[in-house]
Design a protein around this motif. Structure first.
Motif, PDB file in Angstrom:
ATOM      1  N   LEU A   1     116.446-105.101 140.333  1.00 31.89           N
ATOM      2  CA  LEU A   1     117.426-106.075 140.466  1.00 31.89           C
ATOM      3  C   LEU A   1     116.925-107.372 139.654  1.00 31.89           C
ATOM      4  N   THR A   2     117.874-107.712 138.825  1.00 31.14           N
ATOM      5  CA  THR A   2     117.684-108.808 137.722  1.00 31.14           C
ATOM      6  C   THR A   2     118.844-109.934 137.791  1.00 31.14           C
ATOM      7  N   VAL A   3     118.397-111.000 137.747  1.00 31.27           N
ATOM      8  CA  VAL A   3     119.279-112.282 137.534  1.00 31.27           C
ATOM      9  C   VAL A   3     119.200-113.022 136.122  1.00 31.27           C
ATOM     10  N   THR A   4     120.161-113.316 135.595  1.00 36.34           N
ATOM     11  CA  THR A   4     120.117-113.974 134.232  1.00 36.34           C
ATOM     12  C   THR A   4     120.985-115.006 134.300  1.00 36.34           C
ATOM     13  N   GLY A   5     120.761-115.983 133.350  1.00 36.15           N
ATOM     14  CA  GLY A   5     121.868-117.081 133.446  1.00 36.15           C
ATOM     15  C   GLY A   5     122.451-117.521 132.028  1.00 36.15           C
ATOM     16  N   GLY A   6     123.388-117.496 131.573  1.00 34.65           N
ATOM     17  CA  GLY A   6     123.743-117.753 130.075  1.00 34.65           C
ATOM     18  C   GLY A   6     124.879-118.521 130.020  1.00 34.65           C
ATOM     19  N   ASP A   7     125.286-118.991 128.716  1.00 34.58           N
ATOM     20  CA  ASP A   7     126.226-119.947 128.513  1.00 34.58           C
ATOM     21  C   ASP A   7     127.529-119.407 129.130  1.00 34.58           C
ATOM     22  N   PRO A   8     128.156-120.356 129.964  1.00 35.62           N
ATOM     23  CA  PRO A   8     129.445-119.822 130.370  1.00 35.62           C
ATOM     24  C   PRO A   8     130.629-119.637 129.329  1.00 35.62           C
ATOM     25  N   VAL A   9     130.562-120.189 128.234  1.00 30.07           N
ATOM     26  CA  VAL A   9     131.475-119.984 127.592  1.00 30.07           C
ATOM     27  C   VAL A   9     131.611-118.562 126.685  1.00 30.07           C
ATOM     28  N   VAL A  10     130.380-117.949 126.802  1.00 31.84           N
ATOM     29  CA  VAL A  10     130.101-116.673 126.149  1.00 31.84           C
ATOM     30  C   VAL A  10     129.515-115.489 127.345  1.00 31.84           C
ATOM     31  N   MET A  11     129.782-116.039 128.511  1.00 31.18           N
ATOM     32  CA  MET A  11     129.539-115.047 129.778  1.00 31.18           C
ATOM     33  C   MET A  11     129.508-113.698 129.784  1.00 31.18           C
ATOM     34  N   LEU A  12     130.612-113.157 128.944  1.00 33.90           N
ATOM     35  CA  LEU A  12     130.614-111.797 128.865  1.00 33.90           C
ATOM     36  C   LEU A  12     129.528-111.133 128.045  1.00 33.90           C
ATOM     37  N   GLU A  13     128.656-111.705 127.603  1.00 34.84           N
ATOM     38  CA  GLU A  13     127.697-111.238 126.792  1.00 34.84           C
ATOM     39  C   GLU A  13     126.492-111.076 127.880  1.00 34.84           C
ATOM     40  N   GLU A  14     126.427-111.713 128.840  1.00 37.45           N
ATOM     41  CA  GLU A  14     125.370-111.778 129.709  1.00 37.45           C
ATOM     42  C   GLU A  14     124.942-110.253 130.509  1.00 37.45           C
ATOM     43  N   PRO A  15     125.924-109.353 130.751  1.00 40.81           N
ATOM     44  CA  PRO A  15     125.447-108.329 131.301  1.00 40.81           C
ATOM     45  C   PRO A  15     124.694-107.345 130.262  1.00 40.81           C
ATOM     46  N   LEU A  16     124.715-107.758 129.177  1.00 40.96           N
ATOM     47  CA  LEU A  16     123.841-106.875 128.306  1.00 40.96           C
ATOM     48  C   LEU A  16     122.562-107.355 128.219  1.00 40.96           C
ATOM     49  N   PHE A  17     122.436-108.637 128.319  1.00 47.44           N
ATOM     50  CA  PHE A  17     120.810-109.162 128.484  1.00 47.44           C
ATOM     51  C   PHE A  17     120.353-108.668 130.057  1.00 47.44           C
ATOM     52  N   ALA A  18     121.127-108.874 130.987  1.00 41.86           N
ATOM     53  CA  ALA A  18     120.612-108.542 132.409  1.00 41.86           C
ATOM     54  C   ALA A  18     120.488-107.160 132.380  1.00 41.86           C
ATOM     55  N   THR A  19     120.958-106.325 131.644  1.00 42.41           N
ATOM     56  CA  THR A  19     120.857-104.791 131.689  1.00 42.41           C
ATOM     57  C   THR A  19     119.532-104.620 131.020  1.00 42.41           C
ATOM     58  N   ASP A  20     119.467-105.111 129.624  1.00 43.60           N
ATOM     59  CA  ASP A  20     118.067-104.909 128.755  1.00 43.60           C
ATOM     60  C   ASP A  20     117.141-105.440 129.633  1.00 43.60           C
ATOM     61  N   ARG A  21     116.833-106.594 130.258  1.00 45.56           N
ATOM     62  CA  ARG A  21     115.761-106.968 131.144  1.00 45.56           C
ATOM     63  C   ARG A  21     115.355-105.941 132.319  1.00 45.56           C
ATOM     64  N   ALA A  22     116.464-105.541 133.151  1.00 50.34           N
ATOM     65  CA  ALA A  22     116.163-104.710 134.319  1.00 50.34           C
ATOM     66  C   ALA A  22     115.500-103.282 133.432  1.00 50.34           C
ATOM     67  N   LEU A  23     116.141-102.918 132.610  1.00 56.86           N
ATOM     68  CA  LEU A  23     115.692-101.698 132.051  1.00 56.86           C
ATOM     69  C   LEU A  23     114.025-101.811 131.673  1.00 56.86           C
ATOM     70  N   GLN A  24     113.748-102.913 130.956  1.00 61.92           N
ATOM     71  CA  GLN A  24     112.583-103.191 130.457  1.00 61.92           C
ATOM     72  C   GLN A  24     111.478-103.328 131.801  1.00 61.92           C
ATOM     73  N   ARG A  25     112.023-103.945 132.728  1.00 63.38           N
ATOM     74  CA  ARG A  25     111.028-104.096 134.169  1.00 63.38           C
ATOM     75  C   ARG A  25     110.893-102.794 134.573  1.00 63.38           C
ATOM     76  N   ALA A  26     111.833-101.699 134.789  1.00 58.50           N
ATOM     77  CA  ALA A  26     111.604-100.659 135.260  1.00 58.50           C
ATOM     78  C   ALA A  26     110.971 -99.528 134.407  1.00 58.50           C
ATOM     79  N   GLY A  27     110.907-100.012 133.180  1.00 55.01           N
ATOM     80  CA  GLY A  27     110.212 -98.978 132.419  1.00 55.01           C
ATOM     81  C   GLY A  27     111.173 -97.681 132.124  1.00 55.01           C
ATOM     82  N   MET A  28     112.547 -98.002 131.758  1.00 55.98           N
ATOM     83  CA  MET A  28     113.588 -97.042 131.518  1.00 55.98           C
ATOM     84  C   MET A  28     114.346 -97.482 130.238  1.00 55.98           C
ATOM     85  N   ARG A  29     114.993 -96.483 129.904  1.00 55.73           N
ATOM     86  CA  ARG A  29     116.079 -96.704 128.735  1.00 55.73           C
ATOM     87  C   ARG A  29     117.415 -96.225 129.320  1.00 55.73           C
ATOM     88  N   ILE A  30     118.398 -96.730 128.580  1.00 57.40           N
ATOM     89  CA  ILE A  30     119.768 -96.779 128.919  1.00 57.40           C
ATOM     90  C   ILE A  30     120.138 -95.314 129.410  1.00 57.40           C
TER      91      ILE A  30
END
Length: 84
Positions: free
Chosen positions: A22-51
């Motif tokens: 489970l990962t929580v990230t915070g980003g610029d609210p103006v471009v908030m639709l990009e944030e799921p990309l960063f959260a997904t990337d971080r969660a995958l890295q922490r879990a040692g997984m790939r998409i």
């Protein structure tokens, strides 16, 4: 339904999915639709997984990754750093 492993055993249930991270990230609210990309990337890295290791991906992640007009994650990261 989210349950503990103990509850699975106590009730004789078979899990349908597993939460790896489970990962929580915070980003610029103006471009908030990009944030799921960063959260997904971080969660995958922490879990040692790939998409490619994931069977099902929530629609919000798919929509946001396709709504980036073909921009790669590295291009989005570069733009994000430039704004900081």
């Amino acid at each position: 339904m989210v349950v503990s492993e103990a509850a699975l055993k106590a009730h004789g249930l078979t899990p349908l999915a597993r939460i790896h991270n489970l990962t929580v990230t915070g980003g610029d609210p103006v471009v908030m639709l990009e944030e799921p990309l960063f959260a997904t990337d971080r969660a995958l890295q922490r879990a040692g997984m790939r998409i490619d290791d994931i069977d099902l991906i929530p629609a919000a992640i798919r929509r946001s990754s396709t709504s980036m007009a073909g921009r790669s994650l590295s291009a989005i990261r570069s733009a994000r750093r430039a704004r900081s």
